[in-house]
Scaffold this active site. Structure first.
Site, PDB file in Angstrom:
ATOM      1  N   HIS A 307      38.740  33.307  35.103  1.00  0.00           N
ATOM      2  CA  HIS A 307      37.481  33.928  34.683  1.00  0.00           C
ATOM      3  C   HIS A 307      37.659  35.434  34.702  1.00  0.00           C
ATOM      4  O   HIS A 307      38.365  35.962  35.564  1.00  0.00           O
ATOM      5  CB  HIS A 307      36.349  33.531  35.651  1.00  0.00           C
ATOM      6  CG  HIS A 307      34.990  33.721  35.065  1.00  0.00           C
ATOM      7  ND1 HIS A 307      34.353  34.935  35.067  1.00  0.00           N
ATOM      8  CD2 HIS A 307      34.181  32.857  34.432  1.00  0.00           C
ATOM      9  CE1 HIS A 307      33.187  34.798  34.466  1.00  0.00           C
ATOM     10  NE2 HIS A 307      33.052  33.554  34.063  1.00  0.00           N
ATOM     11  N   ASP A 364      33.205  25.321  33.731  1.00  0.00           N
ATOM     12  CA  ASP A 364      33.509  24.296  32.733  1.00  0.00           C
ATOM     13  C   ASP A 364      34.488  23.241  33.225  1.00  0.00           C
ATOM     14  O   ASP A 364      34.720  22.256  32.535  1.00  0.00           O
ATOM     15  CB  ASP A 364      34.088  24.964  31.465  1.00  0.00           C
ATOM     16  CG  ASP A 364      33.052  25.821  30.790  1.00  0.00           C
ATOM     17  OD1 ASP A 364      31.924  25.333  30.621  1.00  0.00           O
ATOM     18  OD2 ASP A 364      33.355  26.970  30.442  1.00  0.00           O
TER      19      ASP A 364
HETATM   20  N1  CMC Z   1      45.727  29.024  32.415  1.00  0.00           N
HETATM   21  C1  CMC Z   1      46.919  29.654  32.582  1.00  0.00           C
HETATM   22  N2  CMC Z   1      47.035  30.990  32.719  1.00  0.00           N
HETATM   23  C2  CMC Z   1      45.915  31.719  32.701  1.00  0.00           C
HETATM   24  C3  CMC Z   1      44.652  31.121  32.531  1.00  0.00           C
HETATM   25  C4  CMC Z   1      44.581  29.722  32.388  1.00  0.00           C
HETATM   26  N3  CMC Z   1      43.397  29.123  32.231  1.00  0.00           N
HETATM   27  N4  CMC Z   1      43.696  32.079  32.539  1.00  0.00           N
HETATM   28  C5  CMC Z   1      44.341  33.237  32.696  1.00  0.00           C
HETATM   29  N5  CMC Z   1      45.687  33.025  32.805  1.00  0.00           N
HETATM   30  C6  CMC Z   1      46.723  34.042  33.044  1.00  0.00           C
HETATM   31  C7  CMC Z   1      46.969  34.844  31.765  1.00  0.00           C
HETATM   32  O1  CMC Z   1      47.981  34.263  30.977  1.00  0.00           O
HETATM   33  C8  CMC Z   1      47.385  36.177  32.361  1.00  0.00           C
HETATM   34  O2  CMC Z   1      48.714  36.065  32.830  1.00  0.00           O
HETATM   35  P1  CMC Z   1      49.719  37.338  32.747  1.00  0.00           P
HETATM   36  O3  CMC Z   1      49.124  38.359  33.663  1.00  0.00           O
HETATM   37  O4  CMC Z   1      51.037  36.802  33.196  1.00  0.00           O
HETATM   38  O5  CMC Z   1      49.712  37.775  31.305  1.00  0.00           O
HETATM   39  C9  CMC Z   1      46.485  36.320  33.588  1.00  0.00           C
HETATM   40  O6  CMC Z   1      46.208  34.976  33.999  1.00  0.00           O
HETATM   41  C10 CMC Z   1      45.196  37.079  33.343  1.00  0.00           C
HETATM   42  O7  CMC Z   1      44.497  36.386  32.304  1.00  0.00           O
HETATM   43  P2  CMC Z   1      43.687  37.042  31.115  1.00  0.00           P
HETATM   44  O8  CMC Z   1      43.797  36.165  29.908  1.00  0.00           O
HETATM   45  O9  CMC Z   1      44.058  38.487  30.984  1.00  0.00           O
HETATM   46  O10 CMC Z   1      42.222  36.964  31.707  1.00  0.00           O
HETATM   47  P3  CMC Z   1      40.889  37.259  30.922  1.00  0.00           P
HETATM   48  O11 CMC Z   1      39.961  37.829  31.924  1.00  0.00           O
HETATM   49  O12 CMC Z   1      41.139  38.065  29.702  1.00  0.00           O
HETATM   50  O13 CMC Z   1      40.414  35.825  30.426  1.00  0.00           O
HETATM   51  C11 CMC Z   1      39.495  33.661  30.478  1.00  0.00           C
HETATM   52  C12 CMC Z   1      39.488  35.041  31.129  1.00  0.00           C
HETATM   53  C13 CMC Z   1      38.341  32.845  31.052  1.00  0.00           C
HETATM   54  C14 CMC Z   1      39.278  33.803  28.962  1.00  0.00           C
HETATM   55  C15 CMC Z   1      40.863  32.956  30.765  1.00  0.00           C
HETATM   56  O14 CMC Z   1      41.017  32.808  32.161  1.00  0.00           O
HETATM   57  C16 CMC Z   1      40.970  31.596  30.064  1.00  0.00           C
HETATM   58  O15 CMC Z   1      41.394  31.562  28.901  1.00  0.00           O
HETATM   59  N6  CMC Z   1      40.609  30.490  30.755  1.00  0.00           N
HETATM   60  C17 CMC Z   1      40.583  29.183  30.093  1.00  0.00           C
HETATM   61  C18 CMC Z   1      39.332  29.065  29.219  1.00  0.00           C
HETATM   62  C19 CMC Z   1      38.081  28.851  30.028  1.00  0.00           C
HETATM   63  O16 CMC Z   1      38.060  28.038  30.951  1.00  0.00           O
HETATM   64  N7  CMC Z   1      36.999  29.566  29.662  1.00  0.00           N
HETATM   65  C20 CMC Z   1      35.681  29.399  30.312  1.00  0.00           C
HETATM   66  C21 CMC Z   1      35.278  30.607  31.092  1.00  0.00           C
HETATM   67  S1  CMC Z   1      33.867  30.274  32.171  1.00  0.00           S
HETATM   68  C22 CMC Z   1      32.554  29.930  31.104  1.00  0.00           C
HETATM   69  C23 CMC Z   1      32.058  31.139  30.415  1.00  0.00           C
HETATM   70  O17 CMC Z   1      31.243  31.859  31.000  1.00  0.00           O
HETATM   71  O18 CMC Z   1      32.448  31.385  29.277  1.00  0.00           O
END
Ligand code: CMC
Length: 428
Positions: A307, A364
């Site tokens: 998140h 989720d």
């Molecule tokens: N699985 C594997 N790796 C992950 C995941 C995941 N679900 N989420 C983040 N990472 C890794 C990402 O690859 C990155 O690694 P590195 O530093 O080596 O490049 C690191 O963790 C930081 O991630 P980020 O993508 O920069 O984080 P963000 O804040 O931009 O994205 C997120 C947040 C929710 C979009 C992401 O965690 C994600 O895609 N999660 C899966 C989708 C999901 O469950 N979304 C629902 C969110 S809660 C409901 C809502 O309010 O929308």
């Protein structure tokens, strides 16, 4: 003396006020930075940008705290209903008994869809995605209420209470109608005497032969699901609602845009993606171990994990994780996907990759399993999120409409070509 921050650029120093929130959050007020220095701030994805001051919801993602109007989500989940929480989020205080009755009646009274509106559904192909239908139909619903959609803030606010109750009610009717349409089933008229969740499930699942009556466990599970989605401060869809509202657009147009923003798999679409992921892990014969390895190497993404704000357990996931087991047991629904989810969670929470990045289950991760047990089809999961989030969108629209907000208009750093000139077509 009030706190300030100094920014030094090219040997010149500029001093800016520091703003403090009521929970001690600090922000540097850089509104004059460009005028003073010619520089702007760059913050891809807005991870460091406070886009507004807001009284509605507080999150401390480091600790895993979520409060609406100061009240912890755990207390609301244990003691309030979805409609009571919706009132709290929108109006800023828990409803008195009288206010609750009035609000519930207003919502119930708005459930029916005008007859001349129904034919709009015929214009969609039967396999239209229900999120597309929902977004379009919410905007269309506004067309029946020109007094609420004037795009004149003062006039729109005069009708705010009616518009809010109407949207909280109609979002559920439109959702049920889009499901019936996709199944080739006739629409079911609402039961005005039924509680919010019961009426929704009635419109979804009743047949000509039999009125659908949810068990108390199902009604409770759906109410909890909606309540836990009621608001979540400046997420992608809510920021979209505020962005659209900042230009002066009416409530219907703004929440319709919110639905579109919610649709994507990184936001509200994650609940669908989680169940699809669990199903494909199950079908492949994996118990989740291989999937964890794939997520670490970037071959897969563990949906329902991670998140932007929570670097600890999402408190909603904690509540839903506990509830999932209880609800599935009470429904006698033995779902092997729950075991896979539990295994994935345990493995991820012990794995250095996830620990280092502070990736925990989000709302989720377990919500889809609950919806599945209730009998909601997977393609409707994100629509369920939209029904739950409606109060938050409405409250945030109201904050813009009644505040002194300027139009939202970020800047950019241009990285395109420079010094180009027009070339006539015959010379290209
Ligand atoms: N699985 C594997 N790796 C992950 C995941 C995941 N679900 N989420 C983040 N990472 C890794 C990402 O690859 C990155 O690694 P590195 O530093 O080596 O490049 C690191 O963790 C930081 O991630 P980020 O993508 O920069 O984080 P963000 O804040 O931009 O994205 C997120 C947040 C929710 C979009 C992401 O965690 C994600 O895609 N999660 C899966 C989708 C999901 O469950 N979304 C629902 C969110 S809660 C409901 C809502 O309010 O929308």
């Amino acid at each position: 003396m009030s706190e300030t921050a100094t920014i030094t650029i090219d040997g010149n120093s500029y001093e800016y006020p520091v703003i403090s929130g009521t929970e001690g959050e600090k922000a540097i007020d850089v509104r004059k930075l460009r005028a003073d220095s010619g520089y702007i701030t760059y913050d891809d994805g807005y991870g460091n940008t406070g886009s507004c001051l807001s009284d509605i919801t507080f999150i401390n993602g480091e600790v895993g705290i979520l409060r609406h109007r100061g009240i912890p989500i755990e207390e609301l989940a244990g003691q309030a209903s979805f409609l009571g929480t919706a009132f709290l989020v929108i109006y800023g205080h828990l409803p008195s008994q009288e206010e609750y009755v009035h609000f519930s009646q207003q919502v119930a009274g708005n459930a029916a869809m005008p007859d001349d509106f129904r034919h709009h559904f015929n214009g969609f192909p039967s396999d239209a995605h229900p999120m597309a239908v929902l977004s379009a139909m919410l905007n269309a619903a506004g067309c029946c209420h020109s007094e609420m959609t004037s795009n004149d803030r003062e006039q729109d606010m005069e009708h705010f209470d009616q518009a809010a109750a109407l949207l909280i009610s109609k979002v559920r009717t439109i959702a049920a109608m889009s499901y019936r349409m996709s199944q080739g089933l006739p629409f079911v008229a609402p039961r005005l005497d039924a509680p919010y969740v019961d009426d929704f499930l009635h419109m979804m699942f009743s047949t000509e032969e039999k009125d659908y009556e949810p068990t108390p466990e199902i009604a409770k599970a759906m109410d909890l699901f909606f309540l836990l989605h009621a608001d979540h401060e400046q997420n992608c869809s809510t920021s979209t609602v505020r962005m659209v509202a900042s230009g002066g657009a009416n409530l219907f147009a703004s929440v319709s845009a919110g639905v579109s923003a919610l649709w994507g798999p990184l936001h509200g679409g994650a609940n669908t993606a989680v169940v699809k992921m669990l199903q494909s892990i199950h079908d492949s014969g994996d118990d989740g171990s291989q999937f964890i390895e794939d997520a670490k190497t970037g071959k897969a993404r563990l949906m329902g994990f991670g998140h932007r704000v929570y670097k600890n357990y999402d408190p909603r996931a904690k509540i839903l994780g506990g509830a999932a087991e209880e609800i599935l047991n009470s429904l006698g629904h033995d779902d092997p996907l729950l075991d896979i989810a539990r295994h994935l969670e345990k493995a991820a929470l012990e794995d250095e990759y996830f620990v280092k990045r502070k990736l925990y289950p989000n709302v989720d991760f377990y919500s889809g399993l609950i919806l599945k047990a209730v009998g909601i089809p997977v393609e409707m999961f994100t629509v369920m999120f939209a029904i739950g989030r409606m109060p938050g969108w409405i409250a945030n629209w109201r904050e813009i409409a009644t505040g002194s907000s300027r139009i939202h208009r970020p800047r950019q750093v241009y990285t395109g070509k420079v010094d180009q000139h027009f070339v006539p077509v015959e010379e290209r």
